[in-house]
Design an enzyme around this catalytic site. Sequence first.
Site, short mmCIF file in Angstrom:
data_model
loop_
_atom_site.label_atom_id
_atom_site.label_comp_id
_atom_site.label_asym_id
_atom_site.label_seq_id
_atom_site.Cartn_x
_atom_site.Cartn_y
_atom_site.Cartn_z
N HIS A 190 67.57 19.76 46.47
CA HIS A 190 68.88 19.49 45.89
C HIS A 190 69.84 18.85 46.89
O HIS A 190 71.05 18.92 46.72
CB HIS A 190 69.47 20.77 45.29
CG HIS A 190 68.69 21.30 44.13
ND1 HIS A 190 68.76 22.58 43.67
CD2 HIS A 190 67.78 20.67 43.32
CE1 HIS A 190 67.93 22.75 42.63
NE2 HIS A 190 67.32 21.61 42.42
N ASN A 238 62.37 38.92 45.58
CA ASN A 238 63.64 38.63 44.90
C ASN A 238 64.35 39.93 44.55
O ASN A 238 63.70 40.96 44.33
CB ASN A 238 63.37 37.81 43.62
CG ASN A 238 64.58 37.00 43.18
OD1 ASN A 238 65.08 36.18 43.97
ND2 ASN A 238 65.07 37.22 41.98
#
Length: 251
Positions: free
Chosen positions: A117, A216
Site C-alpha cells: 500500500h 492476531n
Amino acid sequence: MSVERAAEILASAAQGVALTGAGISAESGIPTFRGEGGLWTQYDPVKVATIERFREDPRAYWTVARERGPAVLSAEPNPGHLALAGLEQSGHLVAVVTQNTDGLHQDAGSDRVIELHGSGRTVQCLDCGTRESRRDVQGRLEFQMPPRCRICGGMFLKPTVVLFGEPMPVDAVEEALALARRADVMLVVGTSLVVYPAADIPVVASRAGAAIIIVNAEPTPMDGLAAVVIHGRAGEVLPELAYRALMSGGG
Ligand code: NAD
Ligand code: ZN
C-alpha cells in the site's frame, strides 16, 4: 502449545515469508483501522481515504492527517518488528510483505520489505510529480492547509500511499504473489485479512503448499486455512516464536 508448534514449523522454513498488517504496529502506538480502538470508529474512510474525495477536498484529508501524523512519524519499531528482522537475518524468513505504510519494518532492520500500500513517509505533488518527505510537509500544516507544492504551488500533495479507488502498485503485488507461490511457510501477523488482494496472499501460499501460521489479536476469516493460529499481541508472541525457532535450528 501453539507457539511451540509454530516455532517448529518456522524452524524448518527455507522460503518463509511474513505478511503483516496494521496490528503489528499497534504496540508502537499507531492505531489500526479495524478492531477495538480502530480509526474507523472515529473516521468514515469513504469521507477521507478515497482518491475521489482527496481530489475534491485535500483539506479534509490533511485535517485528519495533521492529527494522525505525529503519532505515526514518531513511532518506533516494537519487539514484533524486531523479531521479524531477526528471523530474516537467521534465514527463517526471506521477506516481509506488508500492508502498512509506516516504514517500521525497515526501521527494525528488515532488508526485503514489499509495501503493498505504498509508503507514508513520502508525499508527492499530483500536478508536477515532485516528492518531499512527509515530515517536512507535516511541519508546515500548522500554517498552510492544505499544504502546497514547493515547486509548482499545486494544492494536491498526496502521501505515496494507496487510497481507496487507486490501483495497487503492480510490481509490489507481483513480487508478493511470487513470494507466496514459492513460500514453504507464511507467517501472517496483525491483519484482519479482509482487504484484497492482500487477503489472497495466504490463500495463494497455502494452495502452493505453504504452512500458514497466523498471529492476531482476534480471529480472522482465514483461520481455517492455518496450521497454527495464535491469538495474542504481536509484540509478545513474535519474540517468543523467533527465539524458539532459532533454538530449534534450521534457517
Ligand atoms: P486492520 O486494521 O484491518 O486489522 C488489524 C488487525 O490486527 C485486527 O484483526 C486486530 O485484531 C489485529 N491487532 C490489533 N492489535 C494487535 C496486536 N497488538 N497484535 C496482533 N494483532 C493485533 O489492518 P489491515 O488488515 O492491515 O488492513 C487495513 C489497511 O489499513 C491496510 O490497507 C493498511 O494499509 C492500513 N493501515 C496501515 C497502518 C500502518 O501503516 N501502521 C495503520 C492503520 C491502517
Ligand atoms: Zn507540484
